[in-house]
Scaffold this motif. Structure first.
Motif, PDB file in Angstrom:
ATOM      1  N   ASP A  27       4.449 -18.076   8.967  1.00 16.86           N
ATOM      2  CA  ASP A  27       5.791 -17.616   8.627  1.00 16.86           C
ATOM      3  C   ASP A  27       5.834 -16.100   8.541  1.00 16.86           C
ATOM      4  OD1 ASP A  27       6.482 -20.248   8.477  1.00 16.86           O
ATOM      5  OD2 ASP A  27       6.331 -20.367   6.293  1.00 16.86           O
ATOM      6  N   GLN A  28       6.986 -15.528   8.943  1.00 12.77           N
ATOM      7  CA  GLN A  28       7.191 -14.085   8.889  1.00 12.77           C
ATOM      8  C   GLN A  28       7.919 -13.722   7.592  1.00 12.77           C
ATOM      9  OE1 GLN A  28       6.214 -11.962  11.783  1.00 12.77           O
ATOM     10  NE2 GLN A  28       5.061 -13.877  11.977  1.00 12.77           N
ATOM     11  N   VAL A  29       7.720 -12.501   7.145  1.00 13.49           N
ATOM     12  CA  VAL A  29       8.428 -12.047   5.942  1.00 13.49           C
ATOM     13  C   VAL A  29       9.932 -12.022   6.213  1.00 13.49           C
ATOM     14  CG1 VAL A  29       6.508 -10.665   5.098  1.00 13.49           C
ATOM     15  CG2 VAL A  29       8.200  -9.626   6.587  1.00 13.49           C
ATOM     16  N   ASP A  30      10.717 -12.177   5.164  1.00  7.84           N
ATOM     17  CA  ASP A  30      12.163 -12.131   5.329  1.00  7.84           C
ATOM     18  C   ASP A  30      12.799 -11.446   4.128  1.00  7.84           C
ATOM     19  OD1 ASP A  30      12.075 -13.977   3.270  1.00  7.84           O
ATOM     20  OD2 ASP A  30      12.414 -15.709   4.571  1.00  7.84           O
ATOM     21  N   LEU A  68       2.581  -5.316   7.892  1.00  6.39           N
ATOM     22  CA  LEU A  68       2.615  -4.122   7.055  1.00  6.39           C
ATOM     23  C   LEU A  68       3.349  -4.365   5.745  1.00  6.39           C
ATOM     24  CD1 LEU A  68       3.571  -1.537   9.830  1.00  6.39           C
ATOM     25  CD2 LEU A  68       1.297  -2.003   8.933  1.00  6.39           C
ATOM     26  N   ARG A  69       2.832  -3.797   4.688  1.00  8.91           N
ATOM     27  CA  ARG A  69       3.488  -3.727   3.383  1.00  8.91           C
ATOM     28  C   ARG A  69       3.268  -2.303   2.879  1.00  8.91           C
ATOM     29  NH1 ARG A  69       3.667  -8.139   5.199  1.00  8.91           N
ATOM     30  NH2 ARG A  69       3.623 -10.180   4.189  1.00  8.91           N
ATOM     31  N   LEU A  70       4.259  -1.443   3.018  1.00  9.83           N
ATOM     32  CA  LEU A  70       4.113  -0.038   2.670  1.00  9.83           C
ATOM     33  C   LEU A  70       5.214   0.399   1.709  1.00  9.83           C
ATOM     34  CD1 LEU A  70       3.477   1.394   6.256  1.00  9.83           C
ATOM     35  CD2 LEU A  70       1.752   0.856   4.530  1.00  9.83           C
ATOM     36  N   PHE A  71       4.896   1.315   0.823  1.00 13.88           N
ATOM     37  CA  PHE A  71       5.924   1.874  -0.059  1.00 13.88           C
ATOM     38  C   PHE A  71       5.635   3.355  -0.283  1.00 13.88           C
ATOM     39  CE2 PHE A  71       2.636   1.389  -3.233  1.00 13.88           C
ATOM     40  CZ  PHE A  71       2.906   2.362  -4.180  1.00 13.88           C
ATOM     41  N   GLU A  72       6.672   4.053  -0.702  1.00 10.46           N
ATOM     42  CA  GLU A  72       6.540   5.457  -1.045  1.00 10.46           C
ATOM     43  C   GLU A  72       7.388   5.728  -2.274  1.00 10.46           C
ATOM     44  OE1 GLU A  72       6.397   9.818   1.157  1.00 10.46           O
ATOM     45  OE2 GLU A  72       7.191   8.073   2.215  1.00 10.46           O
ATOM     46  N   LEU A  73       6.786   6.330  -3.265  1.00  6.16           N
ATOM     47  CA  LEU A  73       7.469   6.675  -4.511  1.00  6.16           C
ATOM     48  C   LEU A  73       7.449   8.198  -4.646  1.00  6.16           C
ATOM     49  CD1 LEU A  73       8.810   5.790  -7.144  1.00  6.16           C
ATOM     50  CD2 LEU A  73       6.549   5.498  -8.149  1.00  6.16           C
ATOM     51  N   SER A 109       0.852  -1.194   0.000  1.00 11.62           N
ATOM     52  CA  SER A 109       0.000   0.000   0.000  1.00 11.62           C
ATOM     53  C   SER A 109       0.886   1.240   0.000  1.00 11.62           C
ATOM     54  CB  SER A 109      -0.899   0.023   1.240  1.00 11.62           C
ATOM     55  OG  SER A 109      -1.749  -1.106   1.262  1.00 11.62           O
ATOM     56  N   GLU A 110       0.433   2.271  -0.728  1.00  9.89           N
ATOM     57  CA  GLU A 110       1.251   3.484  -0.847  1.00  9.89           C
ATOM     58  C   GLU A 110       1.051   4.390   0.363  1.00  9.89           C
ATOM     59  OE1 GLU A 110       2.475   6.870  -4.121  1.00  9.89           O
ATOM     60  OE2 GLU A 110       0.668   5.664  -4.435  1.00  9.89           O
ATOM     61  N   VAL A 140       8.815  -1.003   2.784  1.00 10.27           N
ATOM     62  CA  VAL A 140       9.094  -1.745   4.017  1.00 10.27           C
ATOM     63  C   VAL A 140       8.078  -2.864   4.148  1.00 10.27           C
ATOM     64  CG1 VAL A 140      10.171   0.148   5.279  1.00 10.27           C
ATOM     65  CG2 VAL A 140       7.697  -0.111   5.345  1.00 10.27           C
ATOM     66  N   ALA A 141       8.492  -3.934   4.821  1.00  9.44           N
ATOM     67  CA  ALA A 141       7.599  -5.062   5.079  1.00  9.44           C
ATOM     68  C   ALA A 141       7.941  -5.650   6.433  1.00  9.44           C
ATOM     69  CB  ALA A 141       7.730  -6.124   3.987  1.00  9.44           C
TER      70      ALA A 141
END
Length: 801
Positions: free
Chosen positions: A615-618, A574-579, A510-511, A600-601
């Motif tokens: 399972d956790q993100v890696d 969380l799955r976040l990004f910024e452009l 998500s942005e 970031v994740a």
């Protein structure tokens, strides 16, 4: 702004119905938000007479009344204390529905039948407060509807004004518009004052020390005033437009403000020290208590009305508690002034005081209305308060405001509006709303003098807008806009930006949208070196706060702050990004703006559920996202280097992205010390891509390649390699070796342990062969695959297991 239908008719003769009037006002630019009939649906509330009033046998505070409604006598139980036999009252019969959807029914109160209700002014929505039932004049006809008998039927019209129309913040202002609609003359009040022999100049004076903020200040004085309640007609009229009655003096100032649009204030003269008025700026830090009993700390920019020693009013906003009109007030100093709109607005906003007075002054009051409003108010106070108006008026007007004169060209009117009007028609339209129009210097030109009550008219185009409004929007021909649509291919930068955003969103991110500036210490939390260019930040000249003092040189601090804030609200997956661009210092320029993608994740790899794993993100989750992004914009030959990681990434769990020697970004787990600086207590993985660098190396879009109709052939090989050899080196050789028919190759196994010599590892690769035009023979596949394995063994010292 609220006006009433009957009040408007006092200033202009018109025959429009309330509904038609509202439509015409709306089409003239004064949008009507609500039309409400006063007394509508209350014809069943009639004039009645109390034939007898007796105490209730079972209740001390109730009475049993015999009520004659003109046709019959019925019994009513009443709890009000202010009625007696013979009184004329307002009687709500059974079936009546009073304001508030209160229905009158036949009832039994303490054993006595009650066939209706005796009404107070509050119950009929005629007043906000009521001490008892309404006692009506004795000469009213029984059985007649109360609102008809008292001539109270009216219509309340609520107009949603735009800020540029202060001239319509009064009944007279709206009436001026109505007069223009129906081609009638506006009838302004002409007050007549019987002055006493005593002169006002002998009692008081007005000094203006700040003519910029207060160009004009006028005053009159009334002596021997008796403070008391206002007459019913004034109370009802004020309440109809949303104002509460206070006393006869204050009500007059409010009445004039609603009628003529000019705020006024009445001072108790005995509280004015030295008996004079001084208009000046406040002293820095000075304390002042307003009429609402709230203390305010003034600054040097606030304009105050003072007496000889102290402030007595916050100019244009609210009077002071130390000079308000009280029950025993006898002598009144009445003011009417003009204040600079921007000054009043700043003071009102600064102190959180938005009043009817400030609402008008900050939009621009009519400076020429001051003497009319002052005389009108003085005559009403003298009439209602039985006082005497002192001879003369103090009108301090040191710097008269210039009246603007504008040129209006007929050709410009016709070009903008496309309506068939001539100069005479334009002149009649503009004169109908009080503008003075004369012939201009050219044949098709008019010279228009703008009156002081229209501060919104500043340019020729404003006059043209008035012509359109008065001519009628409905009568202006409708034309469809004509234009062309051109197919333009977006520039490559925009295409890449959109592709990156769409791709990462498809990966489940998500942005986030953060400010382009942060605090000076934000970059320090990342632990970057002192000589790092990201430490050289562009400062903002007027920051809103210390947390927004510099332009950001990295998106990482903002995203980590966002993660920290979400974790505090227990949003852990969380799955976040910024452009967005970052702003790096550059010699010879203010800064170098570079587009950057940061993501970031953290948390679970899959949404929580009964069939999902925990399972956790890696690292490899973000590595897969990077590969998707690189593939989307055709960036190839990228390697992952573990040399010199970013200081804010874990040194053993991070890497750089390189194409040849060009660095495209970095990826890895955020360093625990950095997480602690942002109050984050769980692992967070981060990727950072330099989009500007990726633009330089991105290729063209992939071309269409048809699917083969022939079967594939798979060959698996396990290679024994030194542990120092990376899988990327193996895949690089496969991609570079010129072997026909290779469709793709994947690494599908890594093994160390029993059977594998120390210092060695086993990598298994699967190569898929296919041709678009034929079925491959076994010899062709074996020949190509042997060549590929031989190349790997030769260059990397590999052995076949």
């Amino acid at each position: 702004m609220i006006v009433t239908y009957n009040w408007l008719k006092e200033f202009v003769d018109f025959d429009y119905s309330p509904e038609d009037l509202c439509h015409r006002l709306t089409m003239a630019g004064l949008e009507v938000d609500a039309l409400e009939e006063i007394g509508g649906g209350l014809d069943s509330v009639v004039v009645a007479k109390l034939e007898s009033v007796e105490k209730h046998p079972d209740a001390d505070k109730l009475t049993v009344c015999q009520v004659n409604n003109g046709t019959e006598t019925v019994q009513v139980v009443c709890g009000a204390p202010n009625h007696k036999t013979g009184d004329i009252v307002a009687f709500a019969q059974v079936g009546s529905v009073l304001p508030g959807d209160f229905k009158i029914k036949k009832s039994k109160i303490r054993g006595q039948v009650s066939m209706g209700m005796l009404c107070s002014g509050k119950e009929l929505a005629l007043s906000e407060e009521s001490a008892g039932i309404m006692i009506l004049p004795q000469d009213l006809k029984l059985g007649q509807p109360v609102f008809d008998a008292l001539e109270l039927k009216d219509f309340m019209i609520e107009i949603g004004l735009t800020p540029n129309r202060p001239d319509c913040l009064s009944v007279v202002g709206v009436a001026r518009e109505v007069a223009a609609m129906c081609d009638q003359k506006l009838k302004l009040p002409k007050p007549e004052i019987a002055e006493s022999a005593e002169k006002i100049d002998d009692q008081t004076s007005v000094t203006i020390e700040d003519a910029e903020y207060c160009p004009r200040y006028a005053a009159r004085m009334i002596k021997g005033v008796k403070i008391g309640p206002s007459p019913d007609w004034m109370v009802r009229r004020l309440e109809a437009v949303g104002m509460r009655s206070i006393n006869n003096v204050v009500d007059v100032t409010n009445y004039i403000m609603m009628e003529l649009g000019h705020p006024m204030h009445a001072f108790d003269f005995r509280f004015l020290e030295e008996g004079r008025i001084v208009v000046k700026r406040a002293q820095q830090g000075e304390k002042f208590t307003t009429l609402d009993d709230q203390e305010h700390e003034m600054i040097a920019e606030d304009l105050m009305i003072c007496d000889g020693k102290k402030p007595v009013a916050m100019a244009g906003v609210m009077g002071g508690l130390n000079s308000e009109v009280q029950d025993d007030t006898e002598n009144i100093l009445l003011e009417a002034a003009y204040f600079k709109p921007t000054a009043i607005r700043r003071t009102s906003k600064r102190h959180g005081l938005h009043t009817e007075s400030s609402h008008r002054f900050e939009r621009g009051a009519d400076i020429d209305m001051i003497p009319v409003a002052l005389d009108r108010a003085a005559s009403l106070i003298a009439e209602l308060g039985q006082g005497e108006v002192l001879a003369g008026v103090i009108d301090n007007y040191p710097q008269p405001l210039q009246t603007p004169v504008l040129d209006l060209n007929l050709s410009k009117v016709q070009a903008l509006l496309d309506i068939p009007v001539d100069l005479q028609t334009v002149q009649v339209l503009l004169e109908s709303i009080g503008l003075q129009v004369e012939d201009g210097s050219a044949a098709d030109q008019l010279k228009v003098t703008v009156p002081s009550f229209r501060p919104d008219i500043e340019r020729e185009v404003d006059l043209i807008e008035e012509v359109a409004r008065l001519y009628g929007y409905d009568d202006i021909p409708v034309t469809m806009p004509v234009g062309t649509v051109d197919a333009v291919v977006p520039p490559k930068r925009q295409q890449v930006q959109n592709m990156l955003r769409n791709t990462i969103v498809s990966c489940g991110f998500s942005e986030a949208m953060n400010y382009s500036f942060y605090g000076t210490d934000a970059i320090q939390k990342l632990g970057v070196a002192e000589d790092d260019p990201r430490r050289q930040q562009v400062k903002i000249l007027n920051p809103l706060s210390e947390d927004q003092a510099v332009m950001r040189t990295s998106l990482v601090p903002s995203l980590l702050e966002t993660v920290s804030r979400n974790l505090a609200y227990r949003s852990t997956d969380l799955r976040l990004f910024e452009l967005r661009p970052v702003f790096l210092p550059q010699e010879g320029q203010t800064c170098n703006e570079r587009l950057t993608l940061t993501a970031v994740a953290c948390g679970r790899r899959q949404p929580e559920g009964w069939a999902q794993g925990a399972d956790q993100v890696d690292f490899y989750d973000l590595k897969g996202v990077v590969e998707e992004l690189l593939g989307a914009i055709n960036v190839s030959d990228v390697t992952f280097s573990v040399d010199t990681p970013e200081p804010y990434l874990h040194p053993g769990k991070s890497c750089h992205l390189l194409q040849k020697k060009k660095q495209l970004g970095s990826i890895g787990e955020v360093h625990p010390q950095v997480l602690a600086a942002f109050d984050i207590d769980q692992p967070v993985f981060l990727l950072e891509l330099d989009v500007e660098a990726m633009l330089e190396v991105s290729g063209e879009y992939s071309k269409f390649k048809p699917l083969s109709r022939f079967p594939d052939v798979i060959r698996d090989s396990a290679l024994l390699l030194d542990e120092s050899v990376s899988a990327a080196e193996v895949m690089d050789i496969i991609n570079r070796t010129k072997v026909k028919y290779i469709e793709n190759a994947v690494l599908f196994d890594l093994y160390t342990g029993k059977g594998i010599p120390e210092g060695k590892k086993s990598l298994a690769v699967r190569v898929r062969y296919r041709d678009l035009e034929k079925t491959l023979t076994d010899d062709e596949v074996v020949k190509g695959h042997n060549k590929l394995i031989k190349s790997i063994c030769h260059q990397l010292g590999a052995e076949i297991r």
